[in-house]
Design an enzyme around this catalytic site. Structure first.
Site, PDB file in Angstrom:
ATOM      1  N   ARG A   1      11.959  -6.690  50.798  1.00  0.00           N
ATOM      2  CA  ARG A   1      11.062  -7.767  51.181  1.00  0.00           C
ATOM      3  C   ARG A   1      10.316  -7.465  52.481  1.00  0.00           C
ATOM      4  NH1 ARG A   1      10.174 -11.325  54.412  1.00  0.00           N
ATOM      5  NH2 ARG A   1       9.029 -13.194  53.835  1.00  0.00           N
TER       6      ARG A   1
ATOM      7  N   CYS B   1      13.880 -14.523  48.230  1.00  0.00           N
ATOM      8  CA  CYS B   1      14.932 -13.514  48.175  1.00  0.00           C
ATOM      9  C   CYS B   1      16.267 -14.229  48.144  1.00  0.00           C
ATOM     10  CB  CYS B   1      14.859 -12.566  49.354  1.00  0.00           C
ATOM     11  SG  CYS B   1      15.427 -13.305  50.863  1.00  0.00           S
TER      12      CYS B   1
ATOM     13  N   LYS C   1      18.669  -0.490  61.366  1.00  0.00           N
ATOM     14  CA  LYS C   1      17.794  -0.684  60.196  1.00  0.00           C
ATOM     15  C   LYS C   1      16.576  -1.530  60.569  1.00  0.00           C
ATOM     16  CE  LYS C   1      18.541  -4.101  57.132  1.00  0.00           C
ATOM     17  NZ  LYS C   1      17.371  -4.886  56.736  1.00  0.00           N
ATOM     18  N   ASN C   2      16.812  -2.623  61.278  1.00  0.00           N
ATOM     19  CA  ASN C   2      15.712  -3.553  61.540  1.00  0.00           C
ATOM     20  C   ASN C   2      14.711  -3.021  62.557  1.00  0.00           C
ATOM     21  OD1 ASN C   2      16.774  -5.234  59.681  1.00  0.00           O
ATOM     22  ND2 ASN C   2      17.446  -6.831  61.115  1.00  0.00           N
TER      23      ASN C   2
ATOM     24  N   ILE D   1      18.485 -20.418  60.876  1.00  0.00           N
ATOM     25  CA  ILE D   1      17.363 -19.500  60.614  1.00  0.00           C
ATOM     26  C   ILE D   1      16.991 -19.461  59.132  1.00  0.00           C
ATOM     27  CG2 ILE D   1      16.471 -17.148  60.933  1.00  0.00           C
ATOM     28  CD1 ILE D   1      17.072 -18.540  63.593  1.00  0.00           C
TER      29      ILE D   1
ATOM     30  N   ASP E   1      22.242 -12.672  61.265  1.00  0.00           N
ATOM     31  CA  ASP E   1      22.775 -11.554  60.474  1.00  0.00           C
ATOM     32  C   ASP E   1      24.260 -11.304  60.750  1.00  0.00           C
ATOM     33  OD1 ASP E   1      20.291 -11.212  59.416  1.00  0.00           O
ATOM     34  OD2 ASP E   1      19.792  -9.397  60.531  1.00  0.00           O
TER      35      ASP E   1
ATOM     36  N   ARG F   1      11.280 -17.031  51.525  1.00  0.00           N
ATOM     37  CA  ARG F   1      10.938 -16.347  52.785  1.00  0.00           C
ATOM     38  C   ARG F   1       9.420 -16.234  52.850  1.00  0.00           C
ATOM     39  NH1 ARG F   1      15.352 -11.675  54.023  1.00  0.00           N
ATOM     40  NH2 ARG F   1      14.304 -11.542  56.022  1.00  0.00           N
ATOM     41  N   PRO F   2       8.782 -17.304  53.314  1.00  0.00           N
ATOM     42  CA  PRO F   2       7.315 -17.296  53.351  1.00  0.00           C
ATOM     43  C   PRO F   2       6.773 -16.260  54.329  1.00  0.00           C
ATOM     44  CG  PRO F   2       8.206 -19.292  54.379  1.00  0.00           C
ATOM     45  CD  PRO F   2       9.370 -18.522  53.845  1.00  0.00           C
ATOM     46  N   ILE F   3       5.485 -15.924  54.146  1.00  0.00           N
ATOM     47  CA  ILE F   3       4.831 -14.983  55.070  1.00  0.00           C
ATOM     48  C   ILE F   3       3.584 -15.624  55.662  1.00  0.00           C
ATOM     49  CG2 ILE F   3       5.718 -12.804  54.116  1.00  0.00           C
ATOM     50  CD1 ILE F   3       3.000 -12.674  52.548  1.00  0.00           C
ATOM     51  N   ASP F   4       3.576 -16.982  55.675  1.00  0.00           N
ATOM     52  CA  ASP F   4       2.381 -17.689  56.151  1.00  0.00           C
ATOM     53  C   ASP F   4       2.018 -17.335  57.595  1.00  0.00           C
ATOM     54  OD1 ASP F   4       4.844 -18.960  56.564  1.00  0.00           O
ATOM     55  OD2 ASP F   4       3.934 -20.913  56.899  1.00  0.00           O
TER      56      ASP F   4
ATOM     57  N   ARG G   1      22.007  -1.213  51.559  1.00  0.00           N
ATOM     58  CA  ARG G   1      20.686  -1.424  52.179  1.00  0.00           C
ATOM     59  C   ARG G   1      20.783  -1.366  53.695  1.00  0.00           C
ATOM     60  NH1 ARG G   1      18.775  -6.739  51.343  1.00  0.00           N
ATOM     61  NH2 ARG G   1      17.380  -5.949  52.939  1.00  0.00           N
TER      62      ARG G   1
HETATM   63  C1  UD1 Z   1      14.191 -10.267  60.404  1.00  0.00           C
HETATM   64  C2  UD1 Z   1      15.307  -9.308  60.062  1.00  0.00           C
HETATM   65  C3  UD1 Z   1      16.457 -10.047  59.412  1.00  0.00           C
HETATM   66  C4  UD1 Z   1      16.915 -11.213  60.296  1.00  0.00           C
HETATM   67  C5  UD1 Z   1      15.726 -12.082  60.678  1.00  0.00           C
HETATM   68  C6  UD1 Z   1      16.089 -13.169  61.679  1.00  0.00           C
HETATM   69  C7  UD1 Z   1      14.150  -7.227  59.639  1.00  0.00           C
HETATM   70  C8  UD1 Z   1      13.772  -6.189  58.658  1.00  0.00           C
HETATM   71  N1  UD1 Z   1      14.807  -8.297  59.159  1.00  0.00           N
HETATM   72  O1  UD1 Z   1      13.725 -10.811  59.177  1.00  0.00           O
HETATM   73  O2  UD1 Z   1      17.538  -9.129  59.219  1.00  0.00           O
HETATM   74  O3  UD1 Z   1      17.845 -11.992  59.593  1.00  0.00           O
HETATM   75  O4  UD1 Z   1      14.690 -11.282  61.266  1.00  0.00           O
HETATM   76  O5  UD1 Z   1      16.602 -12.601  62.838  1.00  0.00           O
HETATM   77  O6  UD1 Z   1      13.948  -7.071  60.830  1.00  0.00           O
HETATM   78  N2  UD1 Z   1       9.265 -17.706  58.367  1.00  0.00           N
HETATM   79  C9  UD1 Z   1       8.238 -18.514  57.908  1.00  0.00           C
HETATM   80  N3  UD1 Z   1       6.996 -17.962  57.760  1.00  0.00           N
HETATM   81  C10 UD1 Z   1       6.727 -16.659  58.059  1.00  0.00           C
HETATM   82  C11 UD1 Z   1       7.773 -15.852  58.534  1.00  0.00           C
HETATM   83  C12 UD1 Z   1       9.035 -16.403  58.685  1.00  0.00           C
HETATM   84  O7  UD1 Z   1       8.439 -19.690  57.624  1.00  0.00           O
HETATM   85  O8  UD1 Z   1       5.571 -16.219  57.906  1.00  0.00           O
HETATM   86  C13 UD1 Z   1      10.631 -18.267  58.506  1.00  0.00           C
HETATM   87  C14 UD1 Z   1      11.614 -17.591  57.534  1.00  0.00           C
HETATM   88  O9  UD1 Z   1      11.561 -18.189  56.268  1.00  0.00           O
HETATM   89  C15 UD1 Z   1      12.933 -17.781  58.214  1.00  0.00           C
HETATM   90  C16 UD1 Z   1      12.561 -17.720  59.698  1.00  0.00           C
HETATM   91  O10 UD1 Z   1      11.147 -17.945  59.764  1.00  0.00           O
HETATM   92  O11 UD1 Z   1      13.458 -19.036  57.912  1.00  0.00           O
HETATM   93  C17 UD1 Z   1      12.930 -16.402  60.364  1.00  0.00           C
HETATM   94  O12 UD1 Z   1      12.268 -15.360  59.735  1.00  0.00           O
HETATM   95  P1  UD1 Z   1      11.841 -14.009  60.478  1.00  0.00           P
HETATM   96  O13 UD1 Z   1      12.230 -14.055  61.917  1.00  0.00           O
HETATM   97  O14 UD1 Z   1      10.418 -13.765  60.144  1.00  0.00           O
HETATM   98  O15 UD1 Z   1      12.763 -12.982  59.740  1.00  0.00           O
HETATM   99  P2  UD1 Z   1      12.356 -11.593  59.124  1.00  0.00           P
HETATM  100  O16 UD1 Z   1      11.371 -10.903  60.006  1.00  0.00           O
HETATM  101  O17 UD1 Z   1      12.001 -11.767  57.688  1.00  0.00           O
END
Ligand code: UD1
Length: 425
Positions: A95, A119, A25-26, A336, A314, A124-127, A406
């Site tokens: 998300r 979520c 999936k990922n 994480i 995960d 889950r920020p996207i900064d 999912r």
């Molecule tokens: C992806 C996986 C998810 C897995 C995660 C960690 C997909 C679709 N999902 O999620 O299954 O659990 O990797 O291996 O591939 N963060 C920030 N700012 C950002 C982005 C992330 O602070 O802009 C933080 C998140 O809140 C979290 C950490 O970084 O605490 C890890 O997030 P990230 O590696 O980005 O996970 P995803 O890509 O969302």
């Protein structure tokens, strides 16, 4: 409706047989988004039949692409991109739809989507995604819950240092950089195997990505990418879940279509717990795993989730389910996500002994679990409840199955095929 469906398990049946593990999936989600970059029809083989993949296809259709599924092959024709907006309903449904931002912005020079928000795993920020795209020349305004993104002159390469190795941010930057002017370097990039799969796809399409799987990834932008055919890598988390299920129920399983190297952080822990795990196969990468369980299970001690090649967050929930019946005390440190122990309180309904404080959960193994009614509130937490239900004496009924759908293709059929007494009602 999947929201009303429940999974009913009569626990205590040994598992025996073979499971062909689904595609990841990922990996499928960023690869479906990557199809936006290619002006033509790409084919993704081994694409799992999951509600998240359906949601990604619906996003592609909103953008004007044509998607078709035949069995596990999804073809995406992205010759024409008509729209540049991802509807709020789809952003809410999944998300990770934020991964469409990079490819749409780099190909169309604009993109509008709603803020994904928090979520079930906490905020889950996207900064990181936004800061990186701004460094690449994007103008991003955050208004009324929407992100209005433009890059009238196109994106350009940049040197981006991530403060945390975010998987999604690394993917979004790679996708945006593939068609940007010049070279983009990602420092402290995520090293997950799914990043390597994405790089392989972009390179097959004529892109220039190097270093994927290491902590520095370089992407040299090209004028255009051509469509290609690609087989999605095996799902290491689904594989990990089935290994935990076998541990919980007892028995012997063969998993086919896996990359055993990617599963090493998990199989090493299962071995510590007393399971025998052998990898074998014909390909360069061993592609089958055999697991055999000897009771009693022993606690693996302390498990700290971490970025790859650390123990994957995960796989923490299904492993926690398994440790509830392992002798001794297991400590989980979740590094994480902030809020990833919701399954713990449900597991205690089965008789598990777990205490949670902040990012630490302490599990004291019990001799046996007994069936109960449970509610899944997130994808991997739901998988943990199913894992525990297989171990529990008596009947367990699990609701909230839409979360499990999912990420797992017909989980009840897969487990029934190896001897579990499990059905969906
Ligand atoms: C992806 C996986 C998810 C897995 C995660 C960690 C997909 C679709 N999902 O999620 O299954 O659990 O990797 O291996 O591939 N963060 C920030 N700012 C950002 C982005 C992330 O602070 O802009 C933080 C998140 O809140 C979290 C950490 O970084 O605490 C890890 O997030 P990230 O590696 O980005 O996970 P995803 O890509 O969302």
């Amino acid at each position: 409706m999947a929201e009303q469906q429940r999974i009913v398990i009569n626990g205590g049946r040994r598992l025996e047989g073979e499971i062909a593990v689904q595609g990841a999936k990922n990996s499928a989600l960023p690869l479906l988004a990557a199809c936006v970059l290619c002006g033509g029809e790409s084919a993704l083989h081994n694409c799992p039949r999951l509600s998240d993949c359906d949601a990604a296809c619906r996003i592609l259709e909103c953008l004007g692409c044509k998607c078709k599924r035949e069995q596990t092959t999804v073809t995406v024709n992205a010759s024409v991109i008509k729209g540049t907006e991802v509807p709020t309903s789809l952003m809410r449904e999944m998300r990770s739809s934020i991964v469409f931002l990079g490819p749409v912005l780099t190909r169309c020079r604009s993109c509008r989507l709603s803020f994904p928000g928090g979520c079930e795993l906490g905020p889950r920020p996207i900064d990181f995604h936004l800061a990186a795209l701004r460094e690449m020349g994007a103008d991003i305004e955050e208004k009324h819950g929407y992100l209005e993104c433009t890059a009238p002159k196109g994106l350009h390469g940049a040197r981006i240092a991530l403060s945390f190795s975010s998987v999604g941010a690394t993917e979004n930057i790679m996708l945006a950089a593939a068609l940007a002017r010049g070279v983009t370097e990602i420092h402290n990039a995520a090293r997950e195997p799914e990043i390597v799969d994405l790089a392989d796809f972009i390179n097959k399409c004529g892109g220039r990505v190097s270093g994927a799987g290491g902590s520095t990834v370089a992407i040299e932008g090209v004028e255009s990418l051509s469509p290609c055919e690609h087989r999605i890598m095996p799902d290491r988390i689904a594989a990990a879940t089935y290994l935990c299920c076998c541990g919980a129920a007892g028995g012997e399983l063969i998993l086919t279509d896996v990359n055993s190297g990617d599963l090493r952080p998990i199989t090493a822990v299962l071995e510590q717990m007393g399971c025998s795990v052998y990898s074998y196969g014909k390909k360069r990468e061993e592609n089958n795993i055999f697991i055999n369980l000897h009771r009693p299970l022993i606690s693996p001690g302390t498990i700290r989730t971490n970025v790859h090649p650390g123990f994957p967050t995960d796989a923490q929930p299904p492993l926690m389910a398994l440790t509830t019946i392992a002798s001794g005390t297991t400590v989980f440190v979740e590094n994480i996500f902030e809020n990833r122990f919701k399954h713990a309180s449900e597991l205690t309904r089965l008789g598990a002994k777990i205490s949670v404080e902040g990012k630490v959960a302490v599990v004291t193994g019990v001799k046996s679990l007994s069936g109960a009614e449970l509610v899944a509130t997130d994808l991997r937490g739901g998988a943990a409840l199913i894992t525990a239900g297989l171990a529990a004496e008596g009947t367990s009924k699990i609701s909230g199955i839409c979360h499990v759908d999912r990420g797992y293709e017909s989980i009840e059929k897969v487990l029934r095929s190896v001897g579990a007494d499990i059905r969906r009602i």
